[in-house]
Design a protein around this motif. Structure first.
Motif, PDB file in Angstrom:
ATOM      1  N   TYR A   1       0.828  -1.211   0.000  1.00 55.76           N
ATOM      2  CA  TYR A   1       0.000   0.000   0.000  1.00 55.76           C
ATOM      3  C   TYR A   1       0.859   1.256   0.000  1.00 55.76           C
ATOM      4  CZ  TYR A   1      -4.601  -2.124   0.271  1.00 55.76           C
ATOM      5  OH  TYR A   1      -5.750  -2.787  -0.040  1.00 55.76           O
TER       6      TYR A   1
ATOM      7  N   ALA B   1       1.832   1.748  -3.508  1.00 51.73           N
ATOM      8  CA  ALA B   1       0.726   2.264  -4.318  1.00 51.73           C
ATOM      9  C   ALA B   1       0.427   3.730  -4.014  1.00 51.73           C
ATOM     10  CB  ALA B   1      -0.529   1.424  -4.072  1.00 51.73           C
TER      11      ALA B   1
ATOM     12  N   LEU C   1      -1.200   4.553  -1.280  1.00 51.26           N
ATOM     13  CA  LEU C   1      -2.426   4.578  -0.485  1.00 51.26           C
ATOM     14  C   LEU C   1      -2.113   4.684   1.002  1.00 51.26           C
ATOM     15  CD1 LEU C   1      -4.360   1.825  -2.459  1.00 51.26           C
ATOM     16  CD2 LEU C   1      -4.770   4.282  -2.523  1.00 51.26           C
TER      17      LEU C   1
ATOM     18  N   SER D   1      -0.990   9.028  -5.289  1.00 53.42           N
ATOM     19  CA  SER D   1      -1.276   7.705  -5.851  1.00 53.42           C
ATOM     20  C   SER D   1      -1.809   7.793  -7.280  1.00 53.42           C
ATOM     21  CB  SER D   1      -2.263   6.952  -4.967  1.00 53.42           C
ATOM     22  OG  SER D   1      -3.505   7.611  -4.934  1.00 53.42           O
TER      23      SER D   1
ATOM     24  N   ILE E   1       0.932   3.358 -11.382  1.00 50.56           N
ATOM     25  CA  ILE E   1       1.182   1.980 -10.972  1.00 50.56           C
ATOM     26  C   ILE E   1      -0.130   1.219 -11.086  1.00 50.56           C
ATOM     27  CG2 ILE E   1       1.488   0.628  -8.846  1.00 50.56           C
ATOM     28  CD1 ILE E   1       3.833   2.426  -8.173  1.00 50.56           C
TER      29      ILE E   1
ATOM     30  N   MET F   1      -2.733  -1.858  -9.886  1.00 49.10           N
ATOM     31  CA  MET F   1      -2.943  -2.625  -8.653  1.00 49.10           C
ATOM     32  C   MET F   1      -4.201  -3.479  -8.754  1.00 49.10           C
ATOM     33  SD  MET F   1      -2.616  -1.368  -4.745  1.00 49.10           S
ATOM     34  CE  MET F   1      -2.853  -2.459  -3.358  1.00 49.10           C
TER      35      MET F   1
ATOM     36  N   PHE G   1      -6.644  -5.663  -6.173  1.00 47.56           N
ATOM     37  CA  PHE G   1      -6.886  -5.731  -4.737  1.00 47.56           C
ATOM     38  C   PHE G   1      -7.413  -7.105  -4.332  1.00 47.56           C
ATOM     39  CE2 PHE G   1      -6.849  -1.341  -5.790  1.00 47.56           C
ATOM     40  CZ  PHE G   1      -6.453  -0.648  -4.656  1.00 47.56           C
TER      41      PHE G   1
ATOM     42  N   ARG H   1     -10.077  -7.532  -2.410  1.00 52.36           N
ATOM     43  CA  ARG H   1     -11.527  -7.519  -2.595  1.00 52.36           C
ATOM     44  C   ARG H   1     -11.846  -7.158  -4.035  1.00 52.36           C
ATOM     45  NH1 ARG H   1     -13.369  -3.966   2.399  1.00 52.36           N
ATOM     46  NH2 ARG H   1     -11.366  -3.029   2.007  1.00 52.36           N
ATOM     47  N   TYR H   2     -13.076  -7.440  -4.449  1.00 44.29           N
ATOM     48  CA  TYR H   2     -13.477  -7.107  -5.807  1.00 44.29           C
ATOM     49  C   TYR H   2     -13.690  -5.606  -5.891  1.00 44.29           C
ATOM     50  CZ  TYR H   2     -14.388 -12.076  -5.712  1.00 44.29           C
ATOM     51  OH  TYR H   2     -14.261 -13.422  -5.556  1.00 44.29           O
ATOM     52  N   THR H   3     -12.916  -4.941  -6.717  1.00 42.41           N
ATOM     53  CA  THR H   3     -12.999  -3.478  -6.758  1.00 42.41           C
ATOM     54  C   THR H   3     -13.390  -2.965  -8.126  1.00 42.41           C
ATOM     55  OG1 THR H   3     -10.664  -3.349  -7.273  1.00 42.41           O
ATOM     56  CG2 THR H   3     -11.256  -3.152  -4.961  1.00 42.41           C
ATOM     57  N   LEU H   4     -14.053  -3.776  -8.940  1.00 40.95           N
ATOM     58  CA  LEU H   4     -14.562  -3.233 -10.195  1.00 40.95           C
ATOM     59  C   LEU H   4     -15.644  -2.213  -9.861  1.00 40.95           C
ATOM     60  CD1 LEU H   4     -14.823  -6.387 -12.465  1.00 40.95           C
ATOM     61  CD2 LEU H   4     -12.995  -4.712 -12.309  1.00 40.95           C
ATOM     62  N   PHE H   5     -15.775  -1.199 -10.716  1.00 42.23           N
ATOM     63  CA  PHE H   5     -16.810  -0.193 -10.483  1.00 42.23           C
ATOM     64  C   PHE H   5     -18.144  -0.821 -10.856  1.00 42.23           C
ATOM     65  CE2 PHE H   5     -12.950   2.190 -11.950  1.00 42.23           C
ATOM     66  CZ  PHE H   5     -12.515   2.481 -10.666  1.00 42.23           C
ATOM     67  N   PRO H   6     -19.040  -0.990  -9.867  1.00 40.63           N
ATOM     68  CA  PRO H   6     -20.250  -1.774 -10.134  1.00 40.63           C
ATOM     69  C   PRO H   6     -21.195  -1.121 -11.140  1.00 40.63           C
ATOM     70  CG  PRO H   6     -20.271  -0.884  -7.902  1.00 40.63           C
ATOM     71  CD  PRO H   6     -18.922  -0.586  -8.468  1.00 40.63           C
TER      72      PRO H   6
ATOM     73  N   PRO I   1      -9.216   3.928 -16.412  1.00 40.03           N
ATOM     74  CA  PRO I   1      -7.920   4.594 -16.213  1.00 40.03           C
ATOM     75  C   PRO I   1      -7.465   5.421 -17.414  1.00 40.03           C
ATOM     76  CG  PRO I   1      -7.690   2.189 -16.203  1.00 40.03           C
ATOM     77  CD  PRO I   1      -9.137   2.478 -16.225  1.00 40.03           C
TER      78      PRO I   1
ATOM     79  N   ARG J   1      -7.817  -4.180 -16.148  1.00 38.40           N
ATOM     80  CA  ARG J   1      -7.918  -2.748 -15.886  1.00 38.40           C
ATOM     81  C   ARG J   1      -6.569  -2.196 -15.415  1.00 38.40           C
ATOM     82  NH1 ARG J   1     -12.005  -0.902 -11.253  1.00 38.40           N
ATOM     83  NH2 ARG J   1     -10.381  -1.853  -9.992  1.00 38.40           N
TER      84      ARG J   1
END
Lengths: 360, 291
Positions: A49, A52, A54, A74, A79, A81, A83, A85-90, A101, A148
């Motif tokens: 982190y 990154a 963060l 950041s 860079i 990254m 993660f 957890r699932y971090t796709l934009f829902p 990006p 992504r």
């Protein structure tokens, strides 16, 4: 000597009273697949982190191609990254997620379209461009997240236990995908995991984290063959330890007494062996053999506790007189496995060079 | 095959039975709604088309007169402005509530609830005091030299808008907070690592994801504002009425149930239409279905 591609220099991170990362220093070569392996709370994710952007490190520096990254926020570090957890934009489709990006970088539309197609092909999800994330499996979502992260050609890709939420079979499948993608793109990858098998399968080199520091850095076989600390020995591969005392020291070798009547001679040691001080002798199960009589240079009387047939090998759990456990793995068809039964007294033997001692 | 079909049949049957027994428990509430809401609404609708003479005369008068159109216009403009203001002001508060440490967010939440539970009249009168010509706000503004003459902040639509925005804020904050709490902060971190500036994280990720909550809050506020009576009556002027005041006047002062009923019915139809639009745009389960 040329400057290493990525340098992590004396990174320290403290939250209030808690030291998450004590002192981490590591050089990573361009195109290398480097894994941070360690139990939870060992500081591996925090280090990632910090890379990154963060997390701000309390002390230390990060250099990419010789210049510091810490002054760059950041969103400007460029860079990639993935993660845990699932971090796709829902609210965005797969294609829009991957384009995100590039859109925030205000790239021209034809370039964005080409990049989306290229990375979707790379993760083998070409037909999923219009799918919404909620309609995809966890494995597919993480592959999109990977796409992504690669869409903008980052020099470094960070992965924070991306497969930990997936079941074992799927995990192995995606591990091979990640290896292939690493080979095809040549991107430098820093990968965090607590799963030694995953680390061994993926990495060029592994940095073993323990309590906020790196215990050892090396290839998987280096770590297995020559662990620098007892922690590394325990973490990589199976191992058993016989607690004992140093009797005599001869350079980096020591004679170690592990029972009233047994001294193991000339064991290679780690740490500073001091006569009279404690030392733990490590044995790998596949390096130990069983016989009715003492036959190798180092032998120990043990009692068979349990025998498990595992196909290509037979796992025999034994117990020493000091009630310490010692596992033995006999290859299929090994004569010693014949007629073995629980409760039987046998001799466990090994070559002195196959044992290693860790001094307290 | 038949076994599976049977099983699903049985399950369906069970669900139907359960729904039926649920209906029994809901019966008292349903009877209450029917007797005290559906019946009076229908009665009012009847009177609007029957009094003083059968026909659509009341509606024609209502929609044909510039005075009444003006009142409809006032009502919609004030409600729209109040809605926009409360969503704009409420969003940062809801965001704060969602990300603050639990202790502090509980405290802030309690303050918001407390203000909501304080008597409506008390709060409205408090705004009268604050907003009047010699009130605190005008005094402070004149004291720091921003204005020479006191602003007319009360007894007009400005006062109504200010007072109603304050009263409506919790109705935006509560649903927004609920939705924002479900957004994984890791998604925003991912956006940042992907190269999004703070502003882009807000406009391209956070706001779109919070939209269902904002829509629910906005609908609540807009619909409540359309029919709001107390605050417009106290903070508004006599020249610029709002719809609820007009209905009250028809029924209480003019004893014209026909016109009152027509106005009330127009309000009901508009409200239901807005609700239908909102359901269509942000209805349950729309997110993530794609296409």
């Amino acid at each position: 000597m040329t400057t290493p591609f990525l340098q992590i220099q004396n990174i320290r991170k403290v939250y209030g009273d808690v030291v998450a990362v004590t002192d981490v220093t590591l050089d990573v070569a361009k195109g290398e697949f480097m894994t941070f392996l360690g139990p939870s709370g060992s500081g591996k994710s925090t280090t990632l982190y910090v890379l990154a952007g963060l997390q701000e490190p309390t002390a230390g520096d990060i250099l990419l191609q010789g210049s510091t990254l810490l002054d760059t926020p950041s969103h400007k570090r460029n860079i990639g990254m993935v993660f845990q957890r699932y971090t796709l934009f829902p609210h965005l489709s797969v294609g829009e997620n991957i384009a995100f990006p590039l859109r925030v970088r205000r790239r021209p539309k034809n370039e964005i379209d080409a990049a989306v197609r290229r990375v979707l092909k790379l993760v083998r999800l070409e037909s999923f461009e219009d799918r919404m994330p909620a309609k995809m499996s966890g494995g597919q979502q993480q592959r999109v997240a990977l796409a992504r992260a690669l869409a903008y050609d980052p020099p470094v890709l960070l992965m924070d236990e991306p497969l930990s939420a997936l079941d074992k079979k799927l995990r192995e499948e995606i591990q091979y995908e990640i290896r292939r993608i690493h080979q095809e793109t040549g991107v430098t990858i820093l990968y965090v995991t607590h799963d030694q098998e995953e680390a061994l399968r993926l990495s060029d080199r592994i940095a073993v984290f323990s309590k906020g520091v790196i215990d050892q850095v090396g290839t998987g076989s280096e770590l297995y063959a020559d662990p620098a600390t007892r922690f590394v020995a325990e973490f990589i591969g199976d191992s058993d330890f016989l607690e004992g005392k140093v009797e005599a020291v001869n350079g980096k070798h020591a004679d170690i007494r592990v029972g009233d009547d047994l001294v193991i001679p000339a064991v290679p040691t780690h740490g500073a062996p001091t006569p009279g001080r404690g030392a733990a002798v490590m044995l790998r199960p596949e390096r130990v053999s069983l016989s009715q009589t003492p036959n190798a240079a180092s032998s120990l009387p043990v009692t068979v506790v349990d025998i498990t047939f595992l196909g290509n090998n037979t796992h025999v759990l034994t117990e020493t007189k000091a009630r310490e456990r010692l596992s033995v793995r006999l290859p299929f068809g090994h004569a010693a496995a014949n007629g073995l039964r629980p409760g039987q007294s046998v001799w466990a033997s090994w070559e002195p060079s196959d044992a290693q001692a860790f001094c307290a | 095959m038949t076994l599976a079909a049977n099983a699903s049949e049985t399950r369906l049957e069970a669900r139907r039975t359960r729904a039926a027994s649920g209906l029994v428990y809901a019966l008292p509430a349903l009877i209450l709604v029917f007797v005290f809401f559906v019946v009076p609404v229908v009665a009012l609708l009847m009177r609007s088309v029957l009094e003083p003479t059968p026909g659509l005369g009341n509606y024609a008068e209502l929609l044909g007169s510039s005075t009444y159109i003006r009142i409809f216009y006032n009502t919609f403009v004030v409600s729209a402005v109040v809605t926009v203001l409360s969503v704009t002001i409420g969003f940062p508060v809801a965001w704060m509530l969602a990300i603050m440490p639990a202790r502090w967010s509980t405290l802030l939440f309690a303050v918001i609830l407390l203000s909501m539970w304080t008597n409506l009249l008390t709060r409205t009168y408090a705004w009268m005091v604050l907003l009047q010509r010699t009130g605190v706000i005008n005094k402070v503004l004149m004291g720091i030299g921003l204005i020479d003459q006191p602003l007319a902040l009360v007894n007009n639509l400005t006062g109504v808008t200010i007072g109603m925005t304050y009263i409506m804020l919790p109705f935006v904050i509560l649903p927004l907070r609920g939705v924002i709490k479900t957004i994984d902060p890791a998604v925003l971190q991912a956006a940042s690592v992907c190269g999004a500036t703070r502003w882009q994280c807000l406009t391209r990720v956070l706001i779109p994801l919070a939209l269902p909550g904002a829509a629910a809050g906005a609908l609540m506020v807009f619909v409540m504002s359309l029919g709001y009576f107390v605050t417009p009556a106290l903070l508004g002027g006599t020249s610029n009425m709002m719809l609820a005041e007009m209905i009250a006047q028809f029924v209480q002062s003019l004893v014209n149930w026909g016109m009152g009923g027509a106005a009330a019915f127009v309000l009901l139809v508009v409200t239901l239409a807005i609700y239908a639009v909102q359901l269509r745009l942000f209805g349950a389960g729309r997110l993530g279905q794609g296409g």
